[in-house]
Write a protein that holds these residues in place. Structure first.
Motif, PDB file in Angstrom:
ATOM      1  N   GLU A  30       0.844  -1.198   0.000  1.00  0.00           N
ATOM      2  CA  GLU A  30       0.000   0.000   0.000  1.00  0.00           C
ATOM      3  C   GLU A  30       0.878   1.246   0.000  1.00  0.00           C
ATOM      4  O   GLU A  30       2.087   1.171   0.237  1.00  0.00           O
ATOM      5  N   ASP A  32       1.505   3.616   1.963  1.00  0.00           N
ATOM      6  CA  ASP A  32       2.291   4.018   3.131  1.00  0.00           C
ATOM      7  C   ASP A  32       3.282   2.940   3.567  1.00  0.00           C
ATOM      8  O   ASP A  32       3.908   3.059   4.616  1.00  0.00           O
ATOM      9  N   ASP A  33       3.443   1.887   2.783  1.00  0.00           N
ATOM     10  CA  ASP A  33       4.367   0.799   3.140  1.00  0.00           C
ATOM     11  C   ASP A  33       5.809   1.123   2.781  1.00  0.00           C
ATOM     12  O   ASP A  33       6.081   1.816   1.792  1.00  0.00           O
ATOM     13  N   HIS A  34       6.707   0.577   3.593  1.00  0.00           N
ATOM     14  CA  HIS A  34       8.145   0.601   3.290  1.00  0.00           C
ATOM     15  C   HIS A  34       8.507  -0.827   2.885  1.00  0.00           C
ATOM     16  O   HIS A  34       8.435  -1.751   3.690  1.00  0.00           O
ATOM     17  N   GLY A  54       5.182   3.355  -0.634  1.00  0.00           N
ATOM     18  CA  GLY A  54       5.626   4.730  -0.442  1.00  0.00           C
ATOM     19  C   GLY A  54       7.139   4.857  -0.421  1.00  0.00           C
ATOM     20  O   GLY A  54       7.696   5.856  -0.876  1.00  0.00           O
ATOM     21  N   ARG A  55       7.805   3.818   0.118  1.00  0.00           N
ATOM     22  CA  ARG A  55       9.269   3.812   0.193  1.00  0.00           C
ATOM     23  C   ARG A  55       9.776   2.436  -0.207  1.00  0.00           C
ATOM     24  O   ARG A  55       9.144   1.420   0.103  1.00  0.00           O
TER      25      ARG A  55
END
Length: 198
Positions: A30, A32-34, A54-55
């Motif tokens: 998703e 906001d996941d790293h 996200g990262r």
């Protein structure tokens, strides 16, 4: 999502597109996941993860393969939304302490990588293996750390024309280990109640 471009070769070849589709389905990344990857090679998994997470932190121990990852990332920059960090390191060195998901594309030092996953409570851990003996060892390593959720074995075949009909070339079978190093909250709550009632 359109197919990614992989104009640069790392000689080891990319993880096949059908296998990548299963990897990303299991990772369920998703925004906001790293995401962390061990063994980026051509960058195929890295690129597709960078379209979802996200990262992204990608490790590759061979400088020439890391350079291939960089070139293939550049060829796909228009579709990438994540912040990406590439590290020339041999895992577990260089792994982030705050990853939500981890993919192991190589089998070197996988026990130490799994120890890191457990220590940092990585929620989703996936390892692909093509050699039967390594698959057995990896399965035991996942079990010993109590992180194994499932083992999936699958094979992809591609059709080609033969004498006016269709025959198939088969790719190597892949063993996919899927797990989680996040403590089970329900089990932790039960343990807490048990300790409190003593």
């Amino acid at each position: 999502m359109p197919p990614i471009a992989l104009p640069h070769d790392a000689k080891a070849g990319p993880t096949k597109s059908e296998v990548r589709a299963v990897v990303h389905s299991k990772l369920a990344l998703e925004a906001d996941d790293h995401f962390a990857e061990v063994g980026s090679c051509t960058g195929a998994i890295t690129i597709e993860a960078a379209q979802r997470a996200g990262r992204v932190t990608a490790l590759e121990r061979k400088p020439e393969r890391l350079e291939t990852t960089e070139k293939n990332l550049a060829a796909n920059e228009g579709s990438i939304t994540a912040d990406i960090e590439l590290r020339n390191a041999e895992a577990p060195d260089g792994l982030p302490d705050d990853a939500d998901a981890l993919f192991l594309g190589g089998s070197r030092n996988f026990e130490a990588v799994l120890d890191h996953a457990v220590a940092t409570e990585i929620d989703r851990v996936i390892m692909n293996v093509s050699r039967l003996e390594v698959a057995g060892k990896a399965t035991e390593a996942f079990r010993e750390r109590d992180i194994l959720e499932e083992v999936v074995q699958f094979q992809v075949s591609h059709g080609y024309e033969l004498a006016g009909a269709t025959s198939f070339h088969s790719d190597n079978p892949v063993y996919m280990l899927v797990g989680s190093a996040t403590p089970d909250e329900a089990a932790a709550a039960d343990d807490s109640k048990t300790r409190g009632s003593r």
